[in-house]
Write an enzyme that holds these catalytic residues in place. Sequence first.
Site, PDB file in Angstrom:
ATOM      1  N   CYS A  32       0.829  -1.213   0.000  1.00 36.58           N
ATOM      2  CA  CYS A  32       0.000   0.000   0.000  1.00 36.58           C
ATOM      3  C   CYS A  32       0.864   1.265   0.000  1.00 36.58           C
ATOM      4  O   CYS A  32       1.503   1.579   1.000  1.00 36.58           O
ATOM      5  CB  CYS A  32      -0.918  -0.048   1.224  1.00 36.58           C
ATOM      6  SG  CYS A  32      -1.769   1.482   1.604  1.00 36.58           S
ATOM      7  N   CYS A  35      -0.048   3.910   2.595  1.00 30.63           N
ATOM      8  CA  CYS A  35       0.374   3.450   3.929  1.00 30.63           C
ATOM      9  C   CYS A  35       1.817   3.857   4.189  1.00 30.63           C
ATOM     10  O   CYS A  35       2.177   4.254   5.303  1.00 30.63           O
ATOM     11  CB  CYS A  35       0.239   1.939   4.060  1.00 30.63           C
ATOM     12  SG  CYS A  35      -1.443   1.323   3.914  1.00 30.63           S
TER      13      CYS A  35
END
Length: 108
Positions: A32, A35
């Site tokens: 991600c 993230c």
Amino acid sequence: MADLQAVTDDTFEAEVLKSDKPVLVDFWAEWCGPCRQVSPILDELNASHGDKVTFVKMNVDENPVTPSSYRVTGIPNLIVFQGGEQVRQIVGARPKSAILKELEEFIG
């Protein structure tokens, strides 16, 4: 994601729900991109406010049970727990200032 303590499906209750101070859980995954943007911000917040709020991370790929029980469908997903209850949720990557604003009541 370097500094934050990792929690798992097995340790979630003890580390998060039974904590005597608020806990921010960063639900994330290795793949991600957003993230990875949030991670250094949380490291900074942990360094400056870790005495008031415990910052931990949970890899959603390795721990599917807990994220699903809190309806984590998108990541990054930051959830604050206090007294065993979910009290705040921040979905998506946000700048440090926005995350700090969301955490104001917990960090004073």
